[in-house]
Design an enzyme around this catalytic site. Structure first.
Site, short mmCIF file in Angstrom:
data_model
loop_
_atom_site.label_atom_id
_atom_site.label_comp_id
_atom_site.label_asym_id
_atom_site.label_seq_id
_atom_site.Cartn_x
_atom_site.Cartn_y
_atom_site.Cartn_z
N HIS A 43 0.85 -1.19 0.00
CA HIS A 43 0.00 0.00 0.00
C HIS A 43 0.89 1.24 0.00
O HIS A 43 2.12 1.14 0.13
CB HIS A 43 -0.93 0.02 1.22
CG HIS A 43 -0.26 -0.28 2.51
ND1 HIS A 43 0.68 0.55 3.07
CD2 HIS A 43 -0.35 -1.35 3.34
CE1 HIS A 43 1.10 0.02 4.19
NE2 HIS A 43 0.52 -1.14 4.39
P1 TYD Z 1 -1.44 -2.98 7.97
O1 TYD Z 1 -0.69 -1.69 8.06
O2 TYD Z 1 -2.50 -3.10 6.95
O3 TYD Z 1 -0.42 -4.17 7.81
P2 TYD Z 1 0.60 -4.44 6.61
O4 TYD Z 1 0.56 -3.25 5.75
O5 TYD Z 1 1.91 -4.64 7.27
O6 TYD Z 1 0.18 -5.67 5.90
O7 TYD Z 1 -2.03 -3.28 9.42
C1 TYD Z 1 -2.80 -4.46 9.66
C2 TYD Z 1 -3.89 -4.08 10.63
O8 TYD Z 1 -3.32 -3.73 11.90
C3 TYD Z 1 -4.69 -2.89 10.20
O9 TYD Z 1 -5.85 -3.28 9.52
C4 TYD Z 1 -5.04 -2.20 11.48
C5 TYD Z 1 -4.00 -2.63 12.46
N1 TYD Z 1 -3.04 -1.58 12.81
C6 TYD Z 1 -3.29 -0.77 13.90
O10 TYD Z 1 -4.35 -0.86 14.56
N2 TYD Z 1 -2.36 0.15 14.27
C7 TYD Z 1 -1.20 0.32 13.59
O11 TYD Z 1 -0.37 1.18 13.96
C8 TYD Z 1 -0.96 -0.51 12.45
C9 TYD Z 1 0.30 -0.35 11.64
C10 TYD Z 1 -1.88 -1.44 12.09
#
Ligand code: TYD
Length: 147
Positions: free
Chosen positions: A64
């Protein structure tokens, strides 16, 4: 900030680039020590730190872009690759040292992959978490680049 200046279209635009930042390292026979301070090693105020761990082999994280979040990614343990895509080209940064950070400005698609066993990825972020800051659709990301 370092960047590539592209002329054309509606005018001249600055495209900041990701860059490797070498963090301070105090070598010591008792073990090494590194640190990060905002506005010193990194060009933003730290609002949040999160980390990714226990990643099963072959899994991919990220995938993303962010509208506002700037970040610094450090492989505190093990290794992984960060693929940065500016809409035109991709660059791969292999992180495997706990005193090396990858600074990622806004407006870039990024994915983390090729995690080694027991790797630990620390992400130092300029923003608190908000889903609104994510661009998770690659086509929408490309549209932001063509504006
Ligand atoms: P995401 O950033 O989508 O993970 P990645 O990009 O590494 O695959 O985060 C996964 C989930 O975790 C997201 O839907 C919500 C939660 N999240 C939080 O609640 N707080 C945070 O600081 C982060 C980074 C994620």
């Amino acid at each position: 900030m370092k960047g590539i200046i592209l002329a054309g279209g509606s005018g001249t635009r600055l495209h900041p680039e990701p860059k490797i930042i070498e963090l301070p390292k105090y070598s010591d026979p008792r073990g090494n020590l590194s640190f990060i301070e905002e506005d010193s090693q990194i060009p933003f105020k730290i609002e949040r730190v999160y980390w990714i761990y226990d990643v099963p082999g072959g899994q991919v994280r990220g995938g993303h872009a962010f509208k506002k979040q700037q970040e610094l990614i450090v492989a505190l343990s093990g290794s992984f690759d960060v693929v940065i895509d500016n809409g035109n080209e991709k660059k791969i940064f292999s992180l495997n040292r706990s005193y090396i950070g990858l600074y990622i400005p806004v407006g870039l698609w990024r994915q983390m992959e090729n995690f080694s066993t027991n790797s630990l990825a620390m992400v130092v972020s300029s923003t608190t978490f908000t889903e609104d800051d994510y661009i998770r659709d690659y086509e929408k990301f490309l549209q932001t680049k063509s504006i």
